[in-house]
Design a protein around this motif. Structure first.
Motif, PDB file in Angstrom:
ATOM      1  N   ALA A 101       3.866  -7.287  36.096  1.00  0.00           N
ATOM      2  CA  ALA A 101       4.838  -6.683  37.008  1.00  0.00           C
ATOM      3  C   ALA A 101       4.132  -5.914  38.115  1.00  0.00           C
ATOM      4  N   ILE A 102       3.061  -5.216  37.779  1.00  0.00           N
ATOM      5  CA  ILE A 102       2.300  -4.487  38.799  1.00  0.00           C
ATOM      6  C   ILE A 102       1.737  -5.470  39.822  1.00  0.00           C
ATOM      7  N   ARG A 103       1.229  -6.593  39.335  1.00  0.00           N
ATOM      8  CA  ARG A 103       0.706  -7.615  40.240  1.00  0.00           C
ATOM      9  C   ARG A 103       1.815  -8.132  41.152  1.00  0.00           C
ATOM     10  N   ARG A 104       2.977  -8.433  40.575  1.00  0.00           N
ATOM     11  CA  ARG A 104       4.082  -8.955  41.378  1.00  0.00           C
ATOM     12  C   ARG A 104       4.558  -7.942  42.417  1.00  0.00           C
ATOM     13  N   GLN A 105       4.696  -6.706  41.994  1.00  0.00           N
ATOM     14  CA  GLN A 105       5.306  -5.702  42.854  1.00  0.00           C
ATOM     15  C   GLN A 105       4.355  -5.150  43.916  1.00  0.00           C
ATOM     16  N   THR A 106       3.050  -5.242  43.696  1.00  0.00           N
ATOM     17  CA  THR A 106       2.095  -4.649  44.636  1.00  0.00           C
ATOM     18  C   THR A 106       1.240  -5.681  45.360  1.00  0.00           C
ATOM     19  N   GLY A 107       1.064  -6.861  44.778  1.00  0.00           N
ATOM     20  CA  GLY A 107       0.166  -7.848  45.355  1.00  0.00           C
ATOM     21  C   GLY A 107      -1.296  -7.456  45.285  1.00  0.00           C
ATOM     22  N   ALA A 108      -1.647  -6.568  44.348  1.00  0.00           N
ATOM     23  CA  ALA A 108      -3.011  -6.049  44.259  1.00  0.00           C
ATOM     24  C   ALA A 108      -4.002  -7.138  43.875  1.00  0.00           C
ATOM     25  N   ALA A 109      -5.223  -7.028  44.433  1.00  0.00           N
ATOM     26  CA  ALA A 109      -6.289  -7.954  44.076  1.00  0.00           C
ATOM     27  C   ALA A 109      -6.811  -7.680  42.675  1.00  0.00           C
ATOM     28  N   PHE A 110      -6.764  -6.416  42.253  1.00  0.00           N
ATOM     29  CA  PHE A 110      -7.122  -6.077  40.877  1.00  0.00           C
ATOM     30  C   PHE A 110      -6.496  -4.737  40.505  1.00  0.00           C
ATOM     31  N   ILE A 111      -6.358  -4.542  39.212  1.00  0.00           N
ATOM     32  CA  ILE A 111      -5.832  -3.289  38.663  1.00  0.00           C
ATOM     33  C   ILE A 111      -6.974  -2.510  38.047  1.00  0.00           C
ATOM     34  N   LYS A 112      -7.060  -1.235  38.398  1.00  0.00           N
ATOM     35  CA  LYS A 112      -7.970  -0.313  37.708  1.00  0.00           C
ATOM     36  C   LYS A 112      -7.114   0.584  36.822  1.00  0.00           C
ATOM     37  N   LEU A 113      -7.415   0.544  35.540  1.00  0.00           N
ATOM     38  CA  LEU A 113      -6.625   1.279  34.554  1.00  0.00           C
ATOM     39  C   LEU A 113      -7.486   2.342  33.896  1.00  0.00           C
ATOM     40  N   GLU A 114      -7.022   3.580  33.922  1.00  0.00           N
ATOM     41  CA  GLU A 114      -7.630   4.647  33.133  1.00  0.00           C
ATOM     42  C   GLU A 114      -6.561   5.140  32.153  1.00  0.00           C
ATOM     43  N   PRO A 115      -6.508   4.526  30.963  1.00  0.00           N
ATOM     44  CA  PRO A 115      -5.387   4.774  30.059  1.00  0.00           C
ATOM     45  C   PRO A 115      -5.418   6.112  29.353  1.00  0.00           C
ATOM     46  N   GLY A 116      -6.511   6.859  29.436  1.00  0.00           N
ATOM     47  CA  GLY A 116      -6.555   8.176  28.802  1.00  0.00           C
ATOM     48  C   GLY A 116      -6.941   8.102  27.348  1.00  0.00           C
ATOM     49  N   HIS A 117      -6.404   9.032  26.566  1.00  0.00           N
ATOM     50  CA  HIS A 117      -6.833   9.216  25.182  1.00  0.00           C
ATOM     51  C   HIS A 117      -5.900   8.508  24.207  1.00  0.00           C
ATOM     52  N   PHE A 118      -6.493   7.691  23.377  1.00  0.00           N
ATOM     53  CA  PHE A 118      -5.819   7.068  22.237  1.00  0.00           C
ATOM     54  C   PHE A 118      -6.620   7.403  20.987  1.00  0.00           C
ATOM     55  N   THR A 119      -5.999   7.326  19.841  1.00  0.00           N
ATOM     56  CA  THR A 119      -6.761   7.337  18.603  1.00  0.00           C
ATOM     57  C   THR A 119      -7.258   5.926  18.332  1.00  0.00           C
ATOM     58  N   ALA A 120      -8.228   5.812  17.444  1.00  0.00           N
ATOM     59  CA  ALA A 120      -8.759   4.489  17.108  1.00  0.00           C
ATOM     60  C   ALA A 120      -7.665   3.579  16.567  1.00  0.00           C
ATOM     61  N   GLU A 121      -6.680   4.182  15.911  1.00  0.00           N
ATOM     62  CA  GLU A 121      -5.608   3.385  15.296  1.00  0.00           C
ATOM     63  C   GLU A 121      -4.578   2.918  16.311  1.00  0.00           C
ATOM     64  N   THR A 122      -4.415   3.650  17.407  1.00  0.00           N
ATOM     65  CA  THR A 122      -3.329   3.324  18.339  1.00  0.00           C
ATOM     66  C   THR A 122      -3.812   2.672  19.629  1.00  0.00           C
ATOM     67  N   ALA A 123      -5.108   2.547  19.830  1.00  0.00           N
ATOM     68  CA  ALA A 123      -5.615   2.004  21.094  1.00  0.00           C
ATOM     69  C   ALA A 123      -5.296   0.521  21.227  1.00  0.00           C
ATOM     70  N   PRO A 124      -4.648   0.118  22.294  1.00  0.00           N
ATOM     71  CA  PRO A 124      -4.436  -1.318  22.520  1.00  0.00           C
ATOM     72  C   PRO A 124      -5.769  -2.018  22.790  1.00  0.00           C
ATOM     73  N   ASP A 125      -5.788  -3.313  22.582  1.00  0.00           N
ATOM     74  CA  ASP A 125      -6.988  -4.096  22.855  1.00  0.00           C
ATOM     75  C   ASP A 125      -6.895  -4.612  24.289  1.00  0.00           C
ATOM     76  N   PHE A 126      -7.396  -3.793  25.216  1.00  0.00           N
ATOM     77  CA  PHE A 126      -7.264  -4.159  26.626  1.00  0.00           C
ATOM     78  C   PHE A 126      -8.101  -5.389  26.975  1.00  0.00           C
ATOM     79  N   SER A 127      -9.192  -5.609  26.257  1.00  0.00           N
ATOM     80  CA  SER A 127     -10.014  -6.781  26.561  1.00  0.00           C
ATOM     81  C   SER A 127      -9.233  -8.066  26.312  1.00  0.00           C
TER      82      SER A 127
END
Length: 346
Positions: A101-127
């Motif tokens: 949705a961010i790509r569609r709405q902004t047309g950005a060439a790339f997204i830089k994400l700084e997701p902040g603090h997660f615990t090891a159990e709750t961190a999404p697998d961004f890779s």
């Protein structure tokens, strides 16, 4: 432009919610962060960025979203979309849809994400979502967080002896610690420039701090002043949202440094945060190294954030690292040019 996606009987649409609706959503998140509020986007929109709130909703219910800051890349290469300390999703499966949705709405060439603090159990697998660790961070990834949920005696007990002694002395030295008004921003900005010149770091303009004040104070923050006989010795801006307060901007005078106003004003900020119902006080930024390296080098180094580590380490907080910065490229050519420019700059 709305874009519908059906999922498990839900009609999920891209929306750009109102500022009020978005802020309610952010405040309800366990990782609610100041840098995802609509007011932060309004602030940055006046200083070199554009801001956009992109969200996914089912009817009126926001399911996922991010405040996105947009910056045009050099040589007309397009846009970088940057999500500071976000985004949020009610379930992990919605994250890929949010990036799309961010790509569609902004047309950005790339997204830089700084997701902040997660615990090891709750961190999404961004890779697995197509992100790669980025060589460039915008916010400091490592910080020290103080647990202020205990009574004052226990908070003081966790400090090292030197910090505890200076806090106590600062409270007995005739310094008044009070909340400042907008009229105090001129003296605050002047003290910031003095501190920046002394410690060799850049500072924002007075106009920037006026905008911070107008958009974020007093709903989310306070300007705290330490004065003795009318003389400004230290000043900070502190902010709170949910269970966390952040110390983002601070300045001090060399005059009467033996009175330790820089310690007393942090103690005043902790008390302000406790009164707001916060459990954590984030000192916001130390060098991005493990604790062993920090402890072995901080007495010798004063570059970058090293100069403040010696001060922050004594408060009895926990050294924490966020997930850092991640990039997801939609235009490989533009992203390769961006990486090459970073290598040349460094």
């Amino acid at each position: 432009m709305a874009h519908a996606l059906s999922s498990e009987g839900q009609d999920i649409r891209d929306i750009e919610p109102s500022a009020a609706a978005w802020d309610r959503f952010v405040c309800a998140q366990p990782r609610a962060h100041l840098l995802q509020l609509s007011a932060w986007g309004a602030l940055k929109s006046q200083f070199d960025w554009d801001a956009r709130i992109v969200a996914l909703a089912n009817g009126d219910a926001i399911l996922a979203g991010a405040l996105v800051l947009l910056r045009r890349l050099p040589a007309r290469l397009g846009l970088m979309a940057y999500a500071p300390m976000g985004g949020f999703a009610s379930q992990e499966s919605l994250y890929p849809r949010l990036w799309a949705a961010i790509r569609r709405q902004t047309g950005a060439a790339f997204i830089k994400l700084e997701p902040g603090h997660f615990t090891a159990e709750t961190a999404p697998d961004f890779s697995r979502m197509g992100f790669k660790p980025s060589p460039q961070t915008i916010q400091p990834p490592r910080t020290i967080v103080i647990d202020i949920g205990d009574d004052n005696d226990r908070i003081l007990k966790r400090m090292n002896q030197g910090t505890r002694r200076k806090v106590r002395k600062s409270l007995k030295s005739g310094i008044a610690y009070d909340e400042g008004a907008r009229a105090d921003l001129r003296s605050f900005s002047r003290l910031m420039r003095e501190t920046g010149a002394r410690n060799e770091f850049g500072v924002h303009s007075e106009a920037y701090f006026e905008t911070v004040y107008d958009l974020l104070l007093p709903q989310y923050g306070a300007l705290l002043l330490a004065k003795r006989a009318g003389e400004l010795l230290a000043a900070i801006m502190v902010f709170a949202l949910g269970d966390t307060a952040w110390y983002l901007y601070g300045a001090s005078s060399r005059q009467h440094s033996n009175l330790h106003a820089t310690y007393g004003i942090q103690w005043a900020a902790i008390q302000w945060a406790k009164a707001r119902g916060c459990r954590y006080y984030d000192l916001w930024g130390v060098p991005d190294y493990d604790e062993a390296t920090l402890e072995s080098q901080f007495r010798q180094r004063r570059d970058g954030l090293w100069g403040v580590y010696g001060f922050k380490r004594g408060w009895g907080g926990q050294l924490r690292r966020s997930l850092g910065a991640w990039d997801k490229a939609y235009n490989p050519f533009v992203y390769a040019a961006y990486r090459a420019a970073l290598r040349l700059r460094n």
